[in-house]
Each structure stands twice: as C-alpha cells, then as structure tokens.
Write an enzyme that holds these catalytic residues in place. Structure first.
Site, short mmCIF file in Angstrom:
data_model
loop_
_atom_site.label_atom_id
_atom_site.label_comp_id
_atom_site.label_asym_id
_atom_site.label_seq_id
_atom_site.Cartn_x
_atom_site.Cartn_y
_atom_site.Cartn_z
CG HIS A 48 -17.63 18.48 -27.56
ND1 HIS A 48 -18.05 17.44 -28.34
CD2 HIS A 48 -18.32 18.37 -26.39
CE1 HIS A 48 -18.96 16.72 -27.68
NE2 HIS A 48 -19.13 17.26 -26.48
CD GLU A 49 -17.15 20.46 -23.26
OE1 GLU A 49 -18.32 20.70 -22.91
OE2 GLU A 49 -16.70 19.29 -23.35
CG HIS B 35 -22.30 20.95 -24.88
ND1 HIS B 35 -23.30 20.10 -25.33
CD2 HIS B 35 -21.24 20.15 -24.62
CE1 HIS B 35 -22.86 18.86 -25.33
NE2 HIS B 35 -21.61 18.85 -24.91
CD GLU C 48 -22.45 15.35 -24.47
OE1 GLU C 48 -21.62 15.77 -25.31
OE2 GLU C 48 -22.50 15.77 -23.30
#
Length: 836
Positions: A496-497, A500, A519
């Site tokens: 997930h990170e 980004h 997000e």
C-alpha cells in the site's frame, strides 16, 4: 487577522498567496534539541514570480479576512544600507557537502521588540487591500503570506545572494558594482530556472546563498495560521525580495511533529502526518500547487540518526577514517554545549511542502541476511548525475532530473533501500519485513513500471503512531503492529505504501479534498502488488482479491451507517473542486475534524470505483492504461476528471458501456452512501470460494456454541480447516454477529487459531469478541492491544465504555493512563471524550 476555528468541526485553511508568488526551493538549517523538545534554526526560501504578479498590486484579497479595517502594526527594523559585500571574505568552495560547521553564527536575540509568536498576535489585516502605517510611509506594499502555526518566529531578513562567490555568472553584468533588488531577484530567477542537467551546481549555489549575509530585516507578523512578511516600498511580488531567511523555532506541543520515546525507551521525534501538515515544522506554502524542491542540514546529538525525505542515503559528516566528527555547538535553547553529527539531504523533484518528512531517533539499520535475494544485485544506486537523458517520451512536468527519462532507471526493478527500527525490534524485522521489501518493490515495478524515486528508507515508528503506515518521498513509516503474526499484514501494508510513490507523491491531488486519488489507488494496487509479490497463480490471486473485496464491502457498509453523510462524499466541492481565491488561498473541507482521521470512506469507495473500472475494461486493458497514465502525469497534480477523461479516451467505444465522466461523478464521487453500481454488483455477485469456506467454518462454530456442557460420547468433534489471515478476519466478523458465544467456545476459538499470536487485524476482531462477550480470561489480550497497537485501538475504548461493565471500564481507564502521555494528540482527545 486571526482565524479562530473549532478543530472539531471546521475546515483547514491554506493561507499562502500562491497566485502571487511561489516558493521554488527551501534550504533548512536546523538543530534538534531533545532536552527542550525544540527544533530551531533558519529556513531560506527562494521565490519565483511571473507575469500574473505584475498585474496584482499589493492586494491580499481573500487571503486574510478581518472584521476590523484598522491598520496592523508590524515590527519596523532599523534602516539598512547594504553596499556590495567583499566576496573575498567567503570561501570559494561553497559546495553543499563542504558545510560541516555546527555553529550557526549570530542569532537574533531581540525577542522584546514587538514581534509576536502565534499565540501573541495582536493585529488585524484589511479584508480587501492591505495598508500598513509604520510611521514613515503610507504606500501600499506587497504582503507575502506563508502557512505557519505553533512556531516562534524570531527574525526575517532579505538574503544578499549577490555576495556569494561566483554568483556573477547568473547576472548580465560582468562585475557586481551596484547591487539592487532587481539584480538580486535576477540572480534568484536564473538560479531557480537552471536546466535539470545542472542540478548539482544548482544545489551548491542554493547552499552558498543560504549562507550569505542578510541585507536588511523585513517587517513581519504572525497569527494562528500564517506568517505575513513585507518590505517597505516593495509594491508587487516582482519587487519583493526573492530570497529571504527566517529565524525560528518550533514549540514542544507543535502539531506537526511528535516528541516521544521509541520501543527501547529512547527519545525520538518525527513528523506523523498531522492534519495541519508541516506548517508547525517550518513556515511554508502549503497549497499543493506550490511544488518545490528542498535541501536540509540537520544537527542532532551524535547518538541519533536523522532520516528525511531525500534522494541521497545520508550519512553523518565523517572524518577520513570513517568516524563521525565530534563537533561541538552551543544550543541557545538548552544553553548547553553538545556533541553533534550533521546530516545533509536534498530533493530535486518538485513536490508539495506537505510531503516533507523527518524522523530523528536512536534507530538501528537492519541488515538482511547475505544473499537473501539474488535480485538484490539489481539494487545499484542510480544518482541523477548518471542519468542518460535520451528521452523515452516527453514529460509534462516542470523540468527536473526525471527517472522516467533515464533508461537505466526504467529497468531497475528493486531500488536501493534501508530498514531502520529500534534495536529491540531487530528480530521481528529480520523475520518479516526485510524479506518482503525486495519482492514488493519488484512487484510494483512489474505492474506500473519505473519507480519514481531512486531509493527508499523504511522506519518502524513508535507505538503512538496513529496509523499502520505513511508514505513520503524516499521514506515509509510503518507501525510496529505490522510486524506481528505472519507476513500477510506486513506485506499488504508495505505494498500500500509503496503504491503511494506513484499515487499520492509522484502524482498528487490538486485539491486535497479528493483524497481518493491517493488512497483509493493505493488500496486497489496493494492487492495487485501483493499477489505479484507472492507469485500467486491467476486463480489464487483472483480468489484472494475477491475475499478482500468482501471484507471491504462489510467495512464500507459499517462506515456509511456510522458516519455523517457529508463526510462520505469523495468530491465534496463538486464543480468548485480545485478552485482557489484570487490570492491562491483555500480551505480543506473537514480538514480539522478529528473524526476524519479514523474514516476510511476515501479508501473504500475509491477502491471500489477503480475495481469497477478494471472489471469493466478487463485487467490487461486497465493496467496498460494505468502505466500510460503514470507516464503522462508523473510529477504533476491532477483532479478526478484528468484521470477519468484520459481513461475514457483510451478505451474502445464498445467497452465504455454508457460510462461518462458525468455519470461517474454522480454515482461515485459526488454522492454519499453506497454507490448504486456497487450496490447492484454486490447483490448480484456470488460468494467467492474462500468466503464460502469461511461460511462453512462459521456454521461449525455455531454448532459448537450450541452444544451443552455435557455432550453425548458418540457425538463427533468438529474438524476445523486452516484459514488464511483474511479468512480469519471474516470468520471473526461473522461470529461478532452472534448474540452470544459462551466462554468454552471462545476458549476453543483462541486455541484453534492461536489468536493472540495472529496479526493485528485478526487480534483486533478477537479483542472485539472478548469485549462483547465479557470473556474475562482474555482481558490481558485487550490490554496488550490497547498499549502496543495504538494505531488500531481507539475503537476498542468506545466498546469498553459502552458495555457499562465496571471491569471493562477499568481496563479502558488503566490502559489510557499508561499511554495517554505518549498517545498521538487527536487519538488522545477522542479517547478522553469517550472515557470522561
């Protein structure tokens, strides 16, 4: 003017007048003092104005408003006449890495001369045009407005950039005989517009300029949300000094940084993604349109490690033998002589100031086992100086040393990375995190292509970190909660990170209310990255992703039931999205509402929209488009329509099936509640295989729970299947729907699945079951969760108090007493409201 906002209900103001003048580069020179819990030093800002600013007078229309039309009283410095500085007094070697001096020269000590910090502001600004009467003029001056909060500003001065050796190359004059404002601004203009290929020279001259003497103090004043600066006689942005130095210090309770202790009990400080962003760390232009680069020198006691958003893997300033220089410096705050190390970081890719991140603590670098992954050989660091600028395609962003234009970088599957944590977590990092970083980075590259950033640091942050992770340029913060249990939670959160880096950083939202653009994409991509990292077969990947969709569907329904409708809208400003005032100021809707921190609607509805589009187009078509979109928009800010219009333009007519930007706005982005297309899909969809397996296990547990204490001997024991972590979460959520579960059932659940040893997502549901059914034997698991998993424990406090059970309420009060001093401020306020 002092805007008084109620943080429980109001929007976040972005006050900077970015339509008049833009910061292009920051140079920070800071000391970190743990005894006083203060960061102090200077920041030098380099500005660029344009043709638009010539047409603006000094008006600050819409930037600041006040009910009073009285003139405001600014500090009036003594007149300063600056002749050309004798450049022979400067070293001719002004390279950035050559600055290893810890002392910062003379500081302003005149704190009693009428300047005000944020809590002492006593002046007002006209609501239309700013006019200031300082006693010796009546002209209208340009007013620079910076976002600023919880800072003590000591002095603001113009920087004499013309005094830097060799700087005459940036002027049209062979010799600097007469220095004027126009000449200094010309120098800054030439410096900030240097071609990307001269980035190292540019950084060196920025550093040299930041060390140049001041050539006159500027008038300034502060209020709760901003810092206002002007120069007498400078009536337009073009006339205003384009290089200024601000002397300031943070405050111990400033909301941009958190002073706490790590898991080993050692002091540390870090930025934690505060709702007010970085304005309590340094004065800046917060609106995302203010894309800037930065470089920083940070000094701290020699025992600390400084990590920061930066392209270089910084090391403390060293002697030839490789020993850290034991430099001494005097800290004016603590009044002590300190041994310190100096750390230098820089960024050449323009990004919003809100993405700047710093963490200082006694971190230990965790080293992987030798030959852990054969792919590690692919990690050779690529400096921008090595870049082969044979353009793969024309980029749409402002010029900078772009990895998308570097053929070597485009093939780099695994970028160089480091992992830091308190030494007490070394074993957990070795077992879980270190093994996951290379395959997750490689998976991300296989899906989206070129990594936007050349390197990555990963830090396990203290227990009070309010979320499971946070991504910033070149650095990821992860909660200690991801290290427990198997690798699943750690891997998905890491993915997930990492996502980004593309969505949220390299491509940012032009309007921060469109949080789903960051997000929603990261949530959708984490599943795809994680399946690739595990090297799952296509049918296995699809099954796991369907199971995730099932969990998120349950979560979204719960969120919609229990949150205000106005906070469920992904594009709350509708047709005004991206609009700002004439000055560039704006507000972030619900930006200061503490409930927003705990909401996931932007994650979930954004995820389901992207999943809907990927299913409609087919994965191959969708991800081929996504790679094209990344290549087109990296380094830029976008609105929802930028993504949707390009998507619809790049898919065949037969696959659009009545899709339009307007329909997507109506159904998904501009309405509260569950989107109708999603509602229809979930009602028509069949349960996936992994979910059906869970449903069968739920039936077994219901039968177990119904059995009497004394059973017939011939009755067969239930045989339970081994479940994946996400299946365990779904199982426990289904069991939470049961009105009663007896202690024997709960004990059997605990033993069958070893629930106290599972990951934090599973343990969270287990704790909910414990609380709901008052399973006193496992209260120790709830206490452990509330103390060690603070990122996820806030909801449990509410459950403990709502039960109206005295023993459970004692657990809540006891845990809060143990953690409240270290707990993140917003979380502590929410919990205190529940308890008291």
């Amino acid at each position: 003017m002092d805007i008084k906002l109620d943080p429980s209900r109001d929007d976040l103001p972005l006050m900077a007048n970015t339509s008049h003048i833009l910061v292009k580069h920051y140079v920070l020179d800071l000391d970190v003092d743990f005894e006083s819990q203060i960061i102090e030093g200077t920041i030098v800002l380099f500005f660029e104005s344009g043709d638009r600013f010539e047409k603006q007078s000094g008006s600050t229309k819409d930037t600041c408003r006040s009910e009073s039309n009285e003139a405001c009283s600014f500090r009036m410095p003594a007149p300063c006449h600056s002749p050309v500085t004798d450049t022979r007094t400067f070293s001719s070697k002004t390279g950035y890495n050559d600055f290893a001096i810890c002392g910062k020269g003379e500081k302003d000590t005149s704190g009693k001369d009428g300047n005000h910090d944020n809590q002492e502001q006593a002046s007002g600004i006209s609501s239309s045009k700013y006019r200031c009467d300082t006693g010796n003029h009546g002209s209208e001056d340009f007013l620079l407005v910076l976002d600023c909060c919880d800072l003590s500003v000591l002095k603001v001065e113009e920087v004499d950039v013309a005094a830097v050796p060799g700087i005459d190359k940036f002027t049209r004059s062979p010799k600097l005989t007469v220095v004027s404002e126009e000449l200094r601004n010309q120098i800054v203009h030439e410096l900030v517009t240097l071609p990307a290929g001269r980035w190292r020279e540019q950084l060196d001259y920025y550093a040299g300029c930041s060390q140049a003497p001041g050539c006159g103090e500027l008038l300034f004043d502060t209020d709760t949300w901003n810092l206002q600066i002007r120069k007498t006689g400078a009536q337009t942005a073009t006339d205003f000094p384009h290089a200024i130095r601000i002397w300031y210090s943070t405050k111990p309770q400033g909301r941009s940084v958190t002073w706490t202790s790590d898991q080993s009990g050692r002091p540390c400080v870090y930025t934690m993604g505060s709702p007010i962003n970085n304005r309590a760390l340094f004065p800046c232009q917060e609106p995302p349109v203010a894309m800037s680069t930065w470089q920083a020198t940070v000094r701290a006691a020699a025992s600390f490690v400084v990590l920061m958003s930066g392209e270089n893997s910084a090391k403390p300033t060293q002697l030839r033998e490789g020993i850290t220089i034991p430099v001494l410096y005097f800290c004016s705050v603590s009044k002590h002589i300190c041994r310190c190390a100096s750390w230098h970081y820089y960024v050449t890719m323009p990004m919003p100031a809100s993405t700047f991140t710093i963490a200082v603590g006694s971190w230990t670098e965790m080293k992987p086992e030798p030959c852990l992954f054969k792919d590690l050989a692919a990690e050779r660091a690529l400096s921008p100086s090595e870049a082969d600028f044979r353009y793969v395609g024309i980029c749409g962003h402002t010029e900078y040393p772009c990895r998308f234009q570097n053929p070597s970088a485009t093939t780099q599957e695994i970028i160089p990375h480091r992992v830091f944590a308190p030494v007490c977590l070394q074993g957990a990092c070795q077992e879980t995190l270190l093994q996951l970083v290379p395959p997750c980075l490689s998976a991300a590259h296989s899906i989206l292509g070129t990594h936007p950033f050349a390197r990555l640091d990963i830090l396990i942050v203290p227990a009070n970190f309010p979320s499971l992770g946070m991504a910033s340029p070149h650095i990821i913060f992860l909660s200690q909660s991801v290290l427990t249990g198997a690798s699943h939670l750690c891997g998905t959160r890491l993915c997930h990170e990492i996502a980004h880096a593309w969505f949220g950083l390299a491509i940012g939202a032009r309007d921060w209310t469109e949080e789903w653009l960051s997000e929603g994409f990261a949530t959708h991509l984490e599943d795809v990255f994680w399946a690739e990292a595990q090297q799952l077969a296509p049918h296995e990947a699809q099954e796991q992703q369907e199971l995730k969709a099932c969990l998120r569907w349950c979560r979204l329904q719960d969120e919609v039931r229990n949150s205000p409708e106005e906070m469920q809208v992904l594009r709350p400003n509708k047709e005004k999205t991206g609009h700002v005032s004439d000055s560039g100021s704006s507000v972030i809707k619900h930006g200061l509402n503490p409930e927003k921190v705990f909401m996931q609607v932007h994650y979930l509805k954004g995820y389901f929209l992207l999943r809907f589009l990927a299913q409609r187009l087919g994965d191959d078509t969708y991800f081929a488009f996504l790679r094209k979109f990344v290549h087109t928009f990296h380094g830029q800010l976008i609105l929802s329509q930028d993504f949707l219009q390009m998507l619809l333009e790049n898919i065949p007519e037969e696959k659009r099936l009545e899709l339009s930007v307007e329909n997507i706005f109506r159904d998904w982005l501009e309405s509260s509640g569950i989107p109708q297309p999603l509602q229809r899909e979930r009602q028509a969809g069949a349960e996936c295989g992994l979910a059906r397996q869970v449903s069968a296990e739920v039936e077994k547990w219901i039968r177990v729970n119904r059995r009497p204490r004394k059973r017939k001997r011939r009755e067969a024991e239930e045989v339970f299947e081994k479940l994946l972590p996400d299946q365990l979460v779904l199982l426990l959520e289904h069991l939470l729907e049961q009105k009663t579960l007896n202690p024997r059932t709960l004990q059997s659940l605990e033993r069958t699945y070893h629930l106290p040893q599972q990951d934090a997502e599973v343990r969270h549901r287990w704790c909910e079951l414990i609380v709901k059914h008052k399973y006193t034997k496992a209260y120790k698991d709830v206490e452990r969760f509330l103390q060690e998993d603070q990122a996820m424990g806030v909801y449990l406090y509410g459950e403990l108090m709502l039960s109206e059970d005295s023993r459970q309420q004692q657990v809540a009060h006891r845990c809060f007493e143990l953690t409240k001093e270290q707990m993140e401020r917003s979380s502590a306020e929410v919990v205190a409201e529940m308890l008291f």
